[in-house]
Design an enzyme around this catalytic site. Structure first.
Site, PDB file in Angstrom:
ATOM      1  N   SER A 172       1.175  -1.071  -0.209  1.00 21.10           N
ATOM      2  CA  SER A 172       0.161   0.090   0.228  1.00 21.10           C
ATOM      3  C   SER A 172       1.635   0.979   0.598  1.00 21.10           C
ATOM      4  O   SER A 172       2.214   1.017   0.259  1.00 21.10           O
ATOM      5  CB  SER A 172      -0.500  -0.428   1.379  1.00 21.10           C
ATOM      6  OG  SER A 172      -1.179   1.519   1.062  1.00 21.10           O
ATOM      7  N   TYR A 197      -1.935  -0.954  10.604  1.00 20.97           N
ATOM      8  CA  TYR A 197      -2.338  -1.353   9.430  1.00 20.97           C
ATOM      9  C   TYR A 197      -1.364  -0.498   8.394  1.00 20.97           C
ATOM     10  O   TYR A 197      -0.236  -0.905   7.901  1.00 20.97           O
ATOM     11  CB  TYR A 197      -3.237  -0.375   8.566  1.00 20.97           C
ATOM     12  CG  TYR A 197      -3.241  -0.623   7.002  1.00 20.97           C
ATOM     13  CD1 TYR A 197      -3.559  -1.948   6.407  1.00 20.97           C
ATOM     14  CD2 TYR A 197      -2.932   0.098   6.395  1.00 20.97           C
ATOM     15  CE1 TYR A 197      -4.225  -1.857   5.107  1.00 20.97           C
ATOM     16  CE2 TYR A 197      -3.239   0.003   4.979  1.00 20.97           C
ATOM     17  CZ  TYR A 197      -4.066  -1.320   4.303  1.00 20.97           C
ATOM     18  OH  TYR A 197      -3.849  -1.171   2.574  1.00 20.97           O
ATOM     19  N   LYS A 247       2.459  -2.709   6.305  1.00 23.83           N
ATOM     20  CA  LYS A 247       2.342  -2.486   4.910  1.00 23.83           C
ATOM     21  C   LYS A 247       3.925  -2.083   4.962  1.00 23.83           C
ATOM     22  O   LYS A 247       4.489  -2.058   3.197  1.00 23.83           O
ATOM     23  CB  LYS A 247       1.851  -1.879   4.068  1.00 23.83           C
ATOM     24  CG  LYS A 247      -0.368  -1.975   3.929  1.00 23.83           C
ATOM     25  CD  LYS A 247      -0.844  -3.079   3.503  1.00 23.83           C
ATOM     26  CE  LYS A 247      -1.275  -3.267   2.791  1.00 23.83           C
ATOM     27  NZ  LYS A 247      -1.579  -5.137   2.494  1.00 23.83           N
ATOM     28  N   THR A 266     -13.755   1.573  -4.026  1.00 26.76           N
ATOM     29  CA  THR A 266     -14.326   0.679  -3.342  1.00 26.76           C
ATOM     30  C   THR A 266     -15.250   0.477  -2.832  1.00 26.76           C
ATOM     31  O   THR A 266     -15.793   1.946  -2.314  1.00 26.76           O
ATOM     32  CB  THR A 266     -13.569  -0.585  -3.261  1.00 26.76           C
ATOM     33  OG1 THR A 266     -12.436  -0.358  -1.796  1.00 26.76           O
ATOM     34  CG2 THR A 266     -11.644  -1.138  -3.429  1.00 26.76           C
TER      35      THR A 266
HETATM   36  N1  LIG Z   1      -8.650  -1.035  -1.163  1.00 28.09           N
HETATM   37  C1  LIG Z   1      -7.864   0.192  -0.987  1.00 28.09           C
HETATM   38  O1  LIG Z   1      -7.583   1.193  -0.978  1.00 28.09           O
HETATM   39  C2  LIG Z   1      -6.277  -0.208  -0.350  1.00 28.09           C
HETATM   40  C3  LIG Z   1      -5.149   0.213  -0.602  1.00 28.09           C
HETATM   41  C4  LIG Z   1      -3.689   0.251  -0.499  1.00 28.09           C
HETATM   42  C5  LIG Z   1      -4.300  -1.318  -0.464  1.00 28.09           C
HETATM   43  N2  LIG Z   1      -4.798  -2.125  -0.407  1.00 28.09           N
HETATM   44  C6  LIG Z   1      -4.763  -3.690  -0.096  1.00 28.09           C
HETATM   45  O2  LIG Z   1      -4.727  -4.708  -0.754  1.00 28.09           O
HETATM   46  C7  LIG Z   1      -5.179  -5.520  -0.447  1.00 28.09           C
HETATM   47  C8  LIG Z   1      -7.052  -6.047  -0.662  1.00 28.09           C
HETATM   48  O3  LIG Z   1      -7.674  -5.102  -0.255  1.00 28.09           O
HETATM   49  P1  LIG Z   1      -9.335  -4.707  -0.793  1.00 28.09           P
HETATM   50  O4  LIG Z   1      -9.801  -3.461  -0.493  1.00 28.09           O
HETATM   51  O5  LIG Z   1      -9.935  -5.444  -2.130  1.00 28.09           O
HETATM   52  O6  LIG Z   1      -9.920  -5.227   0.679  1.00 28.09           O
HETATM   53  P2  LIG Z   1     -11.385  -6.404   0.311  1.00 28.09           P
HETATM   54  O7  LIG Z   1     -11.753  -7.176   1.703  1.00 28.09           O
HETATM   55  O8  LIG Z   1     -12.381  -6.167  -0.204  1.00 28.09           O
HETATM   56  O9  LIG Z   1     -10.952  -8.102   0.429  1.00 28.09           O
HETATM   57  C9  LIG Z   1      -9.296  -8.784   0.886  1.00 28.09           C
HETATM   58  C10 LIG Z   1      -9.767  -9.546   0.841  1.00 28.09           C
HETATM   59  O10 LIG Z   1      -8.836 -11.003   1.633  1.00 28.09           O
HETATM   60  C11 LIG Z   1      -9.912 -11.668   2.742  1.00 28.09           C
HETATM   61  N3  LIG Z   1      -9.100 -12.666   3.751  1.00 28.09           N
HETATM   62  C12 LIG Z   1      -9.384 -11.035   5.132  1.00 28.09           C
HETATM   63  N4  LIG Z   1      -8.056 -11.883   5.555  1.00 28.09           N
HETATM   64  C13 LIG Z   1      -8.063 -12.689   5.436  1.00 28.09           C
HETATM   65  C14 LIG Z   1      -6.994 -13.794   5.965  1.00 28.09           C
HETATM   66  N5  LIG Z   1      -6.750 -13.836   7.331  1.00 28.09           N
HETATM   67  N6  LIG Z   1      -7.256 -15.333   5.302  1.00 28.09           N
HETATM   68  C15 LIG Z   1      -7.514 -15.266   3.929  1.00 28.09           C
HETATM   69  N7  LIG Z   1      -8.487 -13.664   3.005  1.00 28.09           N
HETATM   70  C16 LIG Z   1      -8.460 -12.841   3.844  1.00 28.09           C
HETATM   71  C17 LIG Z   1     -11.167 -10.681   3.192  1.00 28.09           C
HETATM   72  O11 LIG Z   1     -12.478 -12.154   2.885  1.00 28.09           O
HETATM   73  C18 LIG Z   1     -11.491 -10.780   1.548  1.00 28.09           C
HETATM   74  O12 LIG Z   1     -12.083 -11.188   0.638  1.00 28.09           O
HETATM   75  C19 LIG Z   1      -5.560  -5.727   0.908  1.00 28.09           C
HETATM   76  O13 LIG Z   1      -4.420  -5.794   1.261  1.00 28.09           O
HETATM   77  C20 LIG Z   1      -5.464  -3.993   0.902  1.00 28.09           C
HETATM   78  O14 LIG Z   1      -4.251  -3.607   2.065  1.00 28.09           O
HETATM   79  C21 LIG Z   1      -6.322  -1.775  -0.370  1.00 28.09           C
END
Ligand SMILES: NC(=O)c1ccc[n+]([C@@H]2O[C@H](COP(=O)([O-])OP(=O)(O)OC[C@H]3O[C@@H](n4cnc5c(N)ncnc54)[C@H](O)[C@@H]3O)[C@@H](O)[C@H]2O)c1
Length: 294
Positions: A187, A202, A206, A237
């Protein structure tokens, strides 16, 4: 008093200019060969490859799984804790792209279960070529109030979970002897501190993911395993939209004036997964609409 004549530090070296013979020999041994047209786009194809995507039941993980499938994957394994969403995800991927898709319910913190699942994946889908480590969680808690167990949970899923899955996957890739490509979803929070929301666990997790990726890239290069990260900024999202006030603040602070569409990460994911990025390892690609430039 400093004695400058005692300075033993080595000076930069200006090499002597190459001789005509050196230049002729270098030209003769250059790897280029005669000029001919190349098919650069073909290097982005993933035909016949198998990918594992954690957190691929929804969100960015699903979007990147879809991107890889569209580039020709033979098989994709979705690892997630959410069964209904996971089953729905593999149906969509199979129906849209004809890829062999399997869902495995697993918590990325459970190293024994993850190791068993990697065995099942290579038995059912074939040798594992690509890993996308996208499973992750976030919570917003003021640092002075952060309960220790909640703080640990974020680190455990985001950082330790990424290691557990990468290690199990690397063991397969090493025994297969074909190398592979691992993409860690870090991230921009691993490089900067988000504001105004409090998210110390968080952000720390990261930053850890980024340095873990770099450490693994150095250790596993000898096995032909490349490790890189994609660091998204604020993405558009459903979860992010639910923070109405923050959503507008994030938009204003982003030079491109909007949040990113999850599909805007897939180009980088395909590139990192494919031979097109064969010389790239240990890198972090920040895709944030310019947020971290300010
Ligand atoms: N959405 C954003 O703006 C954003 C920005 C930067 C980084 N990220 C990173 O991208 C990744 C995905 O984020 P997202 O927005 O799609 O989130 P999201 O919550 O939509 O998806 C995350 C998925 O991970 C699964 N998950 C959570 N804990 C778990 C575990 N212990 N074991 C297995 N699966 C697990 C959840 O069930 C979910 O399906 C994350 O690592 C997040 O930190 C997201």
């Amino acid at each position: 008093m400093t004695n400058h004549s005692d300075n033993t530090a080595q000076r930069a070296i200006v090499p002597p200019p190459p001789s005509a013979e050196d230049i002729a020999a270098a030209n003769a041994s250059a790897p280029d060969g005669p000029f001919q047209a190349k098919n650069f786009l073909a290097r982005f194809r993933l035909d016949g490859k198998v990918a594992v995507v954690t957190g691929g039941a929804r969100g960015l993980g699903f979007s990147m799984a879809e991107g890889l499938c569209s580039a020709g994957l033979k098989g994709v394994a979705i690892l997630d804790v959410q069964t209904d969403l996971g089953l729905d995800a593999i149906k969509k991927l199979h129906d849209a792209y004809g890829v062999q898709a399997q869902f495995y319910k697993v918590d990325v913190r459970d190293e024994n279960a993850v190791a068993e699942i990697m065995n099942s994946i290579s038995a059912e889908l074939g040798s594992i070529d690509i890993l996308v480590n996208s499973a992750g969680i976030a919570d917003l808690v003021h640092a002075e109030d952060y309960p220790a167990d909640k703080f640990r949970r974020v680190i455990d899923i985001n950082l330790n979970g990424s290691f557990v899955v990468a290690q199990a996957c690397a063991r397969h890739m090493i025994s297969q002897g074909r190398g592979g490509s691992m993409i860690f979803i870090a991230s921009m929070s691993g490089s900067i501190v988000n504001w105004p929301q409090p998210q110390s666990a968080y952000n720390a997790s990261k930053a850890g993911v980024k340095h873990l990726m770099k450490s693994l890239s150095a250790e596993w290069a000898v096995h032909g395993i490349r490790c890189n990260a994609i660091s998204p900024g604020y993405m558009d999202t459903a979860l992010n939209r639910s923070y109405t006030t923050l959503f507008n603040e994030w938009k204003q602070r982003t030079p491109l004036g909007r949040l990113g569409d999850p599909d805007e990460l897939t180009g980088a994911a395909i590139w990192l997964a494919s031979e097109a990025s064969a010389y790239c390892t240990g890198s972090d690609i920040i895709i944030d609409g310019g947020y971290t430039t300010l």
